[in-house]
Design an enzyme around this catalytic site. Structure first.
Site, PDB file in Angstrom:
ATOM      1  N   GLU A 294      42.651  34.864 -12.288  1.00  0.00           N
ATOM      2  CA  GLU A 294      42.167  36.253 -12.311  1.00  0.00           C
ATOM      3  C   GLU A 294      42.775  37.068 -13.453  1.00  0.00           C
ATOM      4  O   GLU A 294      42.096  37.862 -14.092  1.00  0.00           O
ATOM      5  CB  GLU A 294      42.496  36.928 -10.969  1.00  0.00           C
ATOM      6  CG  GLU A 294      41.837  38.280 -10.853  1.00  0.00           C
ATOM      7  CD  GLU A 294      42.380  39.097  -9.681  1.00  0.00           C
ATOM      8  OE1 GLU A 294      41.977  40.254  -9.579  1.00  0.00           O
ATOM      9  OE2 GLU A 294      43.197  38.590  -8.910  1.00  0.00           O
ATOM     10  N   ASP A 295      44.071  36.855 -13.713  1.00  0.00           N
ATOM     11  CA  ASP A 295      44.787  37.747 -14.636  1.00  0.00           C
ATOM     12  C   ASP A 295      45.019  37.180 -16.032  1.00  0.00           C
ATOM     13  O   ASP A 295      45.563  37.875 -16.886  1.00  0.00           O
ATOM     14  CB  ASP A 295      46.153  38.126 -14.032  1.00  0.00           C
ATOM     15  CG  ASP A 295      46.002  38.971 -12.778  1.00  0.00           C
ATOM     16  OD1 ASP A 295      44.894  39.484 -12.569  1.00  0.00           O
ATOM     17  OD2 ASP A 295      46.972  39.094 -12.009  1.00  0.00           O
TER      18      ASP A 295
END
Length: 746
Positions: free
Chosen positions: A92-93
């Protein structure tokens, strides 16, 4: 060495130490030791999150390490879950993809990380529909691999432990959704320790003053409580040792949140919560087959010494709860004259109670094909997902029907045992057995007695469902069902019926137009829908098909642009219209934009308030409150524990604002006090004297009813804040005969 270099070295050392703590905990567990893959996952995550920091300022990698440690040491999962927890934010990051994870760590870890990425950002997004969609994804992934939700729980727990660095409005949102979904989900999965901590942490941020007061009072009463426990335990310990039991006996204080809940529900002060703690006896039992017999032996020892409460024995050894919980509970009269709950568990039962289903795997031998209650629950969830609720909030509420349930057990005529939520009706059972049985159900026989579909079932009932081929699902049935499966199946069936009625209405409408030499067009339909204040064309056709609207002169007037006020009055709608085709409304005055990041001060200047009081809970100064910002930037104030506020916190986080009352003694707010007690001559005079003369309060109404020597009533007064209400209740309770005086929950 430069100070910045020194700080960097210290951070590196801190990260290394935290990872070593995680590894040591794993090496002390019963899992197969796969250290190499865990070290690789740590290095991969550390590199991926390099240079990134959390809001608190600490290096980001400390969060995945903390989550992995909870997964390993508090939930009891193995290397696969530890790796997935370390990697849970990488996709996600950072730039890495699920494919990269699969190439480095294999398919299983990648699929769990993928599941966690899909439900990222919490269950709840900015829009209610996005929130429900996230939840749907979470449950779909959960039904494929339960470890996804267990790691998500660990992630939420660490976020709650570090919530102090967030903005207050963010704290309310996160605390609210924790109480709304995560705590009940933890309970349903049997993660009792995590559920309790989540509730307490959420409560700490929602009601900081109440939290600190209860915490302080628990500490103050520790010594006297310990003395009572020692007196209670002494004879039991002696007898169990004499019988050769290897056991541990301890007193466990209830959680702060559950104590507060009891105080709120019963309108009592802390001093009157008598069941503040429970006693737990945990015994060693090498042979699992003897667990049940040993539990009842200990039960017998305790009831020989102390008097048993006949209605408060709970046997979850013979029939475990749906979340796997097993224990034998009994309540006895202690030496100080108060009831004391005793929980009897084996070591294995205790671990499963505290750590949930994950603890089963520690004891699992071979491949058990027994279908656990959890699998049955996951099947129910899948069933709901296959028949999704179109409205997002309804969908969440449907799921919550199952999350919050406490179980009852009923029998079919053939003796088959069925688990249902508490308050389930005969109609719920019909749908649980088979959808067709639910659709054609007309009544039921409970213990050979004929009862309606709305009959609430009790544990131990034997139930026979009666059907008729001519029976069809009715809309009012939605008020009779409590289980998620029944509701979702019923909604699906009603939507099918609705489609038939819509088709019939459309045909009638077109026939009417043809008979009156009018052409059917989208513009014409839109015009009629708008004029009648309906949501869309389906609503129009449904009402025509259902004979709620008859195409006649009124429709003709609308088409020709004339007013139909009598008709509009006839067509009342229960909710506001969100249709894009709605006629333009007069422009509402726009309030200044509210800064959601600042605490909003609630003021009243010369009678003009800069806020609106919510009708659902009627807060007054001194109540813990939060603000909900409406479309026109009006701030509506709710009590933080109000059920409506709970839904707002879960669904509309970005619209919340932290609020604070401005100190003012010039304003008055209505409050209602409930009084109960033993009736006697002159008691009413004393009550009114305390209110009007001693406290000089403005009393607006007093109703008292007496019956067979007992009275109850309500007093309506105007007050400045909650302190006045508390002071009044304390004074009223001191009047001879008054048993209870508490502010009513609106």
């Amino acid at each position: 060495m430069e100070p910045s270099d020194q700080a960097y070295t210290n951070e590196e050392q801190l990260i290394e130490d935290k990872f070593q703590e995680l590894l040591n905990g794993y090496l002390n567990s019963n899992h197969r030791k796969k250290v190499e893959i865990i070290e690789r996952a740590f290095k991969f995550a550390k590199e991926a999150h390099k240079g990134i920091r959390r809001r608190s300022g600490e290096p980001y990698i400390l969060h995945p390490i903390a989550v992995a440690r909870i997964v390993s040491q508090e939930i009891g999962l193995g290397s696969t879950s530890i790796c997935a927890a370390l990697l849970h934010d990488v996709v996600e990051d950072t730039e890495y993809t699920v494919e990269d994870i699969e190439n480095h760590f294999g398919k299983k870890i990648a699929s769990i990380v993928d599941g966690l990425t899909k439900i990222s950002g919490g269950i709840f997004g900015d829009q209610a529909s996005a929130q429900a969609e996230n939840f749907r994804r979470l449950l779909l992934t959960m039904s494929e691999d339960i470890r996804v939700i267990l790691i998500k729980m660990a992630d939420r727990l660490h976020n709650m432990r570090t919530l102090g660095s967030m903005l207050p409005s963010k704290q309310y949102k996160i605390a609210g959704e924790t109480l709304y979904i995560y705590a009940p989900l933890a309970h349903r999965l049997g993660l009792f320790a995590i559920k309790t901590e989540l509730e307490d942490l959420a409560f700490k941020y929602e009601h900081p003053d109440a939290y600190n007061q209860i915490k302080q009072k628990i500490a103050e009463t520790e010594e006297s409580r310990q003395q009572i426990y020692n007196n209670f335990a002494k004879p039991i310990v002696a007898k169990l040792k004499e019988l050769g039991f290897d056991f541990e006996m301890k007193a466990r204080v209830k959680s702060i949140y559950s104590i507060w809940n009891k105080m709120e529900a019963k309108h009592i002060p802390f001093e009157e919560v008598y069941d503040l703690y429970a006693v737990r006896i945990i015994f060693k039992c090498p042979n699992e087959a003897d667990e049940k017999k040993e539990c009842w032996t200990i039960y017998s020892v305790i009831t020989d010494i102390y008097k048993l409460h006949p209605e408060r024995t709970r046997d979850w050894v013979s029939r475990p709860k749906a979340n796997g919980y097993k224990a034998l509970h009994l309540t006895v009269m202690g030496p100080d004259g108060n009831w004391i709950e005793v929980q009897i568990r084996s070591e294995k039962m205790d671990e499963i109670a505290e750590r949930g289903f994950a603890a089963h795997w520690k004891y699992k031998v071979g491949n058990s094909d027994e279908e656990s209650e959890l699998d049955i629950w996951l099947k129910t969830i899948k069933d709901i997902l296959e028949h999704p609720e179109p409205n997002a909030i309804d969908f969440l509420d449907t799921i919550k029907l199952n999350l919050f349930s406490t179980e009852i057990f009923v029998f079919t005529p053939k003796g088959e045992l069925i688990t249902l939520p508490k308050d389930a009706t005969a109609l719920d059972l019909a749908f649980t057995l088979h959808s067709d049985l639910g659709f054609h159900c007309i009544a039921a026989k409970v213990n050979h007695r004929l009862v309606p579909l709305s009959q609430k079932l009790q544990s131990g009932d034997q139930v026979e469902i009666l059907t008729s081929k001519s029976q069809t699902p009715k809309e009012e049935w939605l008020n009779l069902v409590t289980t998620a499966k029944a509701r979702s199946r019923l909604m699906t069936a009603l939507r099918k019926d609705r489609r038939k009625i819509i088709a019939k209405g459309e045909t009638q409408f077109k026939e009417y137009l043809a008979n009156n030499h009018l052409d059917y067009s989208n513009e014409l339909v839109t015009k009629i829908v708008s004029a009648l204040g309906l949501q869309n064309r389906e609503d129009l056709f449904f009402k025509i098909g259902n004979e709620e609207i008859t195409p006649n002169e009124n429709i003709k007037k609308i088409i020709k642009g004339k007013s139909v006020n009598p008709f509009m009055r006839y067509l009342k709608l229960s909710f506001g219209n969100n249709s894009k085709n709605e006629p333009a409304k007069p422009q509402q005055p726009q309030h200044p934009t509210i800064d959601r990041k600042q605490t909003y001060i609630l003021r009243d200047v010369n009678g003009v308030k800069n806020y609106k009081v919510a009708d659902c809970c009627c807060p007054i100064p001194g109540d813990d409150v939060l603000g909900y910002v409406e479309d026109d930037e009006t701030v509506v104030v709710h009590k933080r524990e109000c059920p409506v506020a709970m839904r707002l916190k879960s669904s509309f986080g970005p619209r919340l604002v932290s609020t604070q009352w401005e100190a003012s003694k010039s304003l008055s707010f209505p409050a209602k006090i409930e009084i109960q007690g033993i009736d006697r001559m002159g008691i009413l005079n004393e009550i009114t004297r305390v209110i009007s003369n001693e406290l000089m309060l403005d009393m607006r109404g007093l109703t008292i009813q007496a019956n067979e020597g007992v009275f109850d009533g309500t007093v309506n007064i105007m007050v400045h804040d909650t302190q006045v209400v508390e002071s009044l209740c304390n004074k009223l309770r001191k009047i001879k005969g008054v048993q209870k005086a508490a502010r009513c929950k609106e």
